[in-house]
Design an enzyme around this catalytic site. Structure first.
Site, short mmCIF file in Angstrom:
data_model
loop_
_atom_site.label_atom_id
_atom_site.label_comp_id
_atom_site.label_asym_id
_atom_site.label_seq_id
_atom_site.Cartn_x
_atom_site.Cartn_y
_atom_site.Cartn_z
N ASP A 13 2.50 25.14 46.46
CA ASP A 13 3.27 23.89 46.51
C ASP A 13 2.47 22.68 46.05
O ASP A 13 2.64 21.58 46.58
CB ASP A 13 3.82 23.63 47.93
CG ASP A 13 4.63 24.80 48.44
OD1 ASP A 13 5.38 25.36 47.64
OD2 ASP A 13 4.50 25.14 49.62
N LYS A 16 2.72 22.13 40.78
CA LYS A 16 2.21 22.65 39.50
C LYS A 16 3.23 22.53 38.39
O LYS A 16 2.87 22.29 37.24
CB LYS A 16 1.89 24.15 39.62
CG LYS A 16 0.82 24.50 40.58
CD LYS A 16 0.69 26.00 40.73
CE LYS A 16 1.75 26.64 41.57
NZ LYS A 16 1.75 26.31 42.98
N ALA A 39 8.23 31.90 44.70
CA ALA A 39 7.85 30.58 44.19
C ALA A 39 9.08 29.69 44.10
O ALA A 39 10.20 30.17 43.95
CB ALA A 39 7.24 30.74 42.79
N GLY A 40 8.87 28.42 44.20
CA GLY A 40 9.97 27.47 44.01
C GLY A 40 9.42 26.25 43.31
O GLY A 40 8.51 25.59 43.82
N HIS A 41 9.86 26.02 42.12
CA HIS A 41 9.37 24.89 41.32
C HIS A 41 10.50 23.91 41.08
O HIS A 41 11.59 24.30 40.66
CB HIS A 41 8.88 25.37 39.94
CG HIS A 41 7.64 26.18 40.01
ND1 HIS A 41 7.22 27.00 38.99
CD2 HIS A 41 6.71 26.29 40.99
CE1 HIS A 41 6.07 27.57 39.34
NE2 HIS A 41 5.75 27.16 40.54
N GLN A 214 2.27 30.03 43.56
CA GLN A 214 1.49 29.97 44.80
C GLN A 214 0.13 29.29 44.55
O GLN A 214 0.04 28.53 43.60
CB GLN A 214 1.32 31.36 45.43
CG GLN A 214 2.62 31.96 45.97
CD GLN A 214 3.45 32.68 44.92
OE1 GLN A 214 2.94 33.40 44.12
NE2 GLN A 214 4.74 32.46 44.94
N PRO A 293 9.84 23.30 56.85
CA PRO A 293 8.95 22.13 56.78
C PRO A 293 7.53 22.61 56.50
O PRO A 293 7.10 23.63 57.05
CB PRO A 293 9.04 21.51 58.18
CG PRO A 293 9.83 22.44 59.01
CD PRO A 293 10.42 23.51 58.16
P1 IMP Z 1 5.24 36.03 50.48
O1 IMP Z 1 4.67 35.64 49.17
O2 IMP Z 1 6.71 35.75 50.60
O3 IMP Z 1 4.89 37.43 50.87
O4 IMP Z 1 4.58 35.10 51.63
C1 IMP Z 1 3.20 35.19 51.96
C2 IMP Z 1 2.62 33.82 52.27
O5 IMP Z 1 2.61 33.05 51.08
C3 IMP Z 1 3.43 33.00 53.28
O6 IMP Z 1 2.53 32.17 54.00
C4 IMP Z 1 4.32 32.13 52.40
O7 IMP Z 1 4.73 30.96 53.05
C5 IMP Z 1 3.35 31.85 51.28
N1 IMP Z 1 4.02 31.54 50.01
C6 IMP Z 1 4.63 32.38 49.17
N2 IMP Z 1 5.11 31.74 48.10
C7 IMP Z 1 4.79 30.46 48.26
C8 IMP Z 1 4.98 29.30 47.46
O8 IMP Z 1 5.55 29.32 46.37
N3 IMP Z 1 4.49 28.15 47.98
C9 IMP Z 1 3.82 28.09 49.16
N4 IMP Z 1 3.61 29.14 49.93
C10 IMP Z 1 4.09 30.32 49.49
#
Ligand code: IMP
Length: 422
Positions: A13, A16, A39-41, A214, A293
């Site tokens: 987050d 990027k 991911a969320g962009h 990430q 949050p």
């Molecule tokens: P997963 O990738 O869904 O398996 O989550 C594993 C860890 O990575 C957790 O703490 C998620 O909150 C974190 N995470 C996964 N994708 C993102 C992202 O795009 N931004 C921030 N944290 C992420």
């Protein structure tokens, strides 16, 4: 040919996509090499907001080509819906979007397994996005995964899915309908199928831009294990996840001007007070994927120096500096103590990382709204000093500073670009 990477260097987050979007102007290909729709962009162009989960942000430039490399894990149904939404906004995908057949598929089964593990009181809760990412990568390594290219061979697909359900000891009641749905999805996505290494072999003069998802502290090996994602988010993951075999020419690390984390796991500089809440509200620190949050805290130069090293950064982009306007005093963590002793290295154990006591320096804040500033020298002196301090602590040049979500809200520090081939 040149190659650039934009990598998140904290717990994800880092905004990027904004930096990718800015650098994409110079690129021919924009490539995702790891992660999936965890991911969320979010990007704002001319006031219009676009949210991406799988598709590289570069798709907003009509002439650029975008790639999902073999290291990405793809939920085909989510991808189709993302394509549909972007097409509805006038974005064209024809001959400019490619998916590698080696990419693993995230199936409904993986989401189910992810949710189940997270709900199990006997397992360490990671706080995943529940998008099935971990189980999908685990299946890939266990050699029971389904790959994008498998969608085009029905008999083989049935065999692989049966094998997968058997591996997880899950009753195989709905294999038939799942296969039908997958084959339908495959038909829609077929025009994008391409072994992308053949693109690289032909790309003599083209510029490649690798878009990280990430952040480094979530890397499955170098992150705060086990509170990590399941892919290689660092520069080392680029070759394996994209098939582009050469070292990246220019590696840009992206850091927020403060730190955030979503999900479980240690966060030494976390603020549990009013200041943390102020940052969360002003920075709109809620997950783009899950709406959770985000935990907020001060800039951690110990963790940041570690990720600068892990990624071999050439330069740094600092984002969301505008969010810090209005705070009287800013803190930056410059060292850790563990059991009273100064720690020389970033702890590789999450247990120790959870126990460290951060030591801070304090800097005076600034009151001015900086969101319309376009030149570095126009920033308030204290904001400049904040940037210089981080630069000094990391030993890396901060070449870009983002002061708002729009493309235009970016300060380029001219003459500082550290591209090896520049
Ligand atoms: P997963 O990738 O869904 O398996 O989550 C594993 C860890 O990575 C957790 O703490 C998620 O909150 C974190 N995470 C996964 N994708 C993102 C992202 O795009 N931004 C921030 N944290 C992420």
């Amino acid at each position: 040919m040149s190659s650039t990477a934009v990598l998140g260097c904290a717990w994800g987050d880092e905004a990027k996509a904004k930096i990718v979007d800015v650098l994409a102007a110079e690129a021919d290909y924009i490539i995702r090499f790891q992660g999936g729709n965890n991911a969320g962009h979010t990007i704002k162009v001319n006031g219009e907001k676009y949210v991406f989960h799988l598709i590289p942000a570069g798709i907003l430039y009509p002439e650029k080509k975008c790639v999902l490399g073999p290291g990405v894990v793809i939920d085909p149904f989510e991808l189709i819906s993302e394509i549909k939404n972007l097409k509805a906004k006038g974005i064209n995908f024809k001959n400019r979007f490619f998916i590698d057949p080696r990419a693993q598929l995230v199936l409904p089964l993986h989401r189910e397994l992810d949710g189940r593990t997270e709900a199990d009181n006997n397992q360490t809760k990671i706080g995943t996005t529940k998008r099935g990412i971990g189980p999908c990568y685990a299946d890939a390594i266990s050699r029971v995964g389904i790959r994008f290219g498998d969608l085009y061979e029905k008999e083989y697909l049935v065999e692989r899915i049966t094998n997968l359900f058997h591996h997880h000891d899950i009753p195989q009641n709905n294999v038939g309908s799942m296969v039908e749905n997958l084959i339908e999805a495959g038909k829609i996505l077929k025009p994008f199928l391409k072994q992308v290494i053949y693109l690289w072999a032909k790309s003599d003069k083209e510029n490649l831009l690798f878009e990280g998802a990430q952040g480094s502290l979530l890397d499955v090996t170098f992150g705060s294990y086990p509170f990590v994602t399941s892919s290689h988010t660092i520069a080392g993951g680029i070759a394996i996840g994209s098939g582009f075999p050469k070292p990246t020419d220019r590696i840009v690390g992206v850091y927020k001007s403060y730190f955030t984390r979503v999900g479980e796991g240690p966060f030494p500089t976390e603020l549990m007070d009013e200041t943390g809440e102020k940052i969360r509200v002003k920075g709109n620190e809620y997950g783009a994927t899950t709406g959770r949050p985000r935990r907020c805290g001060w800039f951690d130069a110990v963790a940041a120096s570690y990720t600068a090293m892990v990624n071999g950064l050439d330069e740094v982009a600092l984002t969301l500096l505008d969010v810090l306007s209005g705070l009287d005093t800013l803190k930056i963590c410059v060292s850790y103590r563990l059991n009273g002793e100064k720690v020389e290295e970033f702890p590789c154990s999450s247990r120790n990382l959870a126990r460290v006591e951060p030591e801070y320096i304090e800097l005076p804040g600034w009151k001015e709204d900086i969101s319309q500033v376009t030149e570095f020298h126009q920033l308030p002196e204290n904001a400049q000093q904040y940037v210089f301090t981080i630069e000094e602590l990391l030993g890396k040049k901060i070449t870009m500073i983002s002061v708002g979500a729009d493309r235009k809200q970016t300060i380029f520090r001219k003459g500082l670009t550290a591209a090896r081939n520049a």
